[in-house]
Design an enzyme around this catalytic site. Sequence first.
Site, PDB file in Angstrom:
ATOM      1  N   HIS A   9       4.678   5.304   1.527  1.00 22.77           N
ATOM      2  CA  HIS A   9       3.292   4.610   2.171  1.00 22.77           C
ATOM      3  C   HIS A   9       2.107   5.278   2.190  1.00 22.77           C
ATOM      4  CE1 HIS A   9       0.800   1.917   4.223  1.00 22.77           C
ATOM      5  NE2 HIS A   9       1.803   0.912   4.049  1.00 22.77           N
ATOM      6  N   HIS A  10       1.004   4.855   1.958  1.00 20.82           N
ATOM      7  CA  HIS A  10      -0.367   5.564   1.893  1.00 20.82           C
ATOM      8  C   HIS A  10      -0.611   6.025   3.018  1.00 20.82           C
ATOM      9  CE1 HIS A  10      -3.810   7.214  -0.060  1.00 20.82           C
ATOM     10  NE2 HIS A  10      -4.009   6.281  -0.801  1.00 20.82           N
ATOM     11  N   CYS A  11      -0.121   5.428   4.098  1.00 27.71           N
ATOM     12  CA  CYS A  11      -0.597   5.905   5.534  1.00 27.71           C
ATOM     13  C   CYS A  11      -0.052   7.404   6.008  1.00 27.71           C
ATOM     14  CB  CYS A  11      -0.068   5.002   6.689  1.00 27.71           C
ATOM     15  SG  CYS A  11       1.592   4.942   6.975  1.00 27.71           S
ATOM     16  N   LEU A  27       0.796  -1.378  -0.014  1.00 27.29           N
ATOM     17  CA  LEU A  27      -0.129   0.106   0.224  1.00 27.29           C
ATOM     18  C   LEU A  27       0.771   1.106   0.073  1.00 27.29           C
ATOM     19  CD1 LEU A  27      -2.999   0.139   0.041  1.00 27.29           C
ATOM     20  CD2 LEU A  27      -2.308  -2.057   0.376  1.00 27.29           C
ATOM     21  N   ASN A  45      -3.799  11.769   5.226  1.00 16.04           N
ATOM     22  CA  ASN A  45      -5.040  11.484   4.350  1.00 16.04           C
ATOM     23  C   ASN A  45      -6.145  12.255   4.885  1.00 16.04           C
ATOM     24  OD1 ASN A  45      -4.157   8.795   2.542  1.00 16.04           O
ATOM     25  ND2 ASN A  45      -3.126   8.730   4.467  1.00 16.04           N
TER      26      ASN A  45
END
Length: 466
Positions: free
Chosen positions: A136-138, A23, A284
């Site tokens: 990383h998408h986090c 991810l 995000n």
Amino acid sequence: MDHLSPLDAAFLDIEDADPHASLAIASVAVVEGPAPSQDEFLAFLRAKLHVLPRARQKLVRVPLDLGTPGWEDDPAFTLAYHVRRTALPVPGGDAELSALVARIMGQRLDRDRPLWEYWVVEGLEDGRWAIVAKVHHCLVDGVGGTMLYDVLYGDAPPPEHAPDADPGLLALLGAVVTSPLRTARLVTSAVSGLVSLLGSLLPVHASSLFGPLGTARHYRIVRTSLAEVKEVAHAFGATVNDVVLAAVSSAYRAVLLARGERPDPESVRTMVPVSVRGDRRMDNQVSLRLAFLPVDSEDVVDALAAVHERFAALKEGNEAEAGHAVTELARHEPFAPLSWSIRLGAMLPQRSIVTVTTNVPGPRGPLDVLGRRIVEILPYVPIAVRIRTGIAVLSYADRLTLGITADYDSNPDVDVLAAALRDAFAALSVAAKARVTPSPPAATSRSRAGTARRRTRAARPGAAPR
């Protein structure tokens, strides 16, 4: 210790639940040559580290997931570990670059270190080089990634510091007391949107477009003119995003037909992330809309009319607002049950979402790195939980670029999807130019779109030159 928001942490939980997923999101900046030396590039990044959130920090899990993970400084941080260098084989074109990006993005980031990597890639054709930025998408969403470009290579101010993700239940109760009418409106909107959102999660009709994934990936690049896409949008009373989704619909139709499958009207539901960003933080801040793509439409102009209608209706249904409200409310709930439910849900075979289509406005003006012009920026979106393909769209200056991510084993025909996308954009451009007079918005009448289709029979996907 700063903590992740529940939405940030969800990307970690999904990755934990799916052994075949990585991810991380990415972008590829293609730069005019010559490439800088490793020492020169390290010095450039070192001077920028103070404005990059989490660049020196690593994750810390809370025991038993009683809270969201936090961030702490990595005592062993070494910049050189995160900046890798490689070169493409001759001739250094799209095929070689795409294969490299697929290999890089198929590997997970090391959770024991800060969750990012930069790859300096030499050997691109025409004397160019590239920077693959893998994060990383986090840490960041697509819009946040664009802000990162403006900070690193432009003159934008540093991002704002993200507040702690757990303001507590008292803060929520305080909002109810101090702003009861506003809170009531938000709750009403959220409930209405959730009803619509849940209705969009019914299983789709089965096809080869979704199912179990492997770890290897394909990556393909599609380019088109942003000005031409805007021209199409203006001609048909639609939005740029409508035009993109119409082309995507036509492309998936072509794939289904090439595989001998029926393009059923309820066979391809896409997830479209929607930014709910209200500040310059890098975390995000995104919700989503879900809709069936009109793959049953033979003509791409008809597909554009259908897309315009569906997404106009979704905007009125408050789906994105509902998703945002849920993630905000999750900040006030115990994290452990939320984390466990996300992991369990990711392990179950979801049958509702077939693909993801994310459209992010990139830097409006040209950018430079170390005195060298960035020629184009290529986007990458990860795939997981039975979603076998994803399409990321990014605008930069006068160009719109699409990056196709596909599961390697189940998509040996990924080039069919890429070629059909090019054909669809070309057909829409021809159709827009063929219109004699402007007509009302595409959503007002399907018959008007049919009239435009009859005027432009030759502009169907596959008939127009690339």
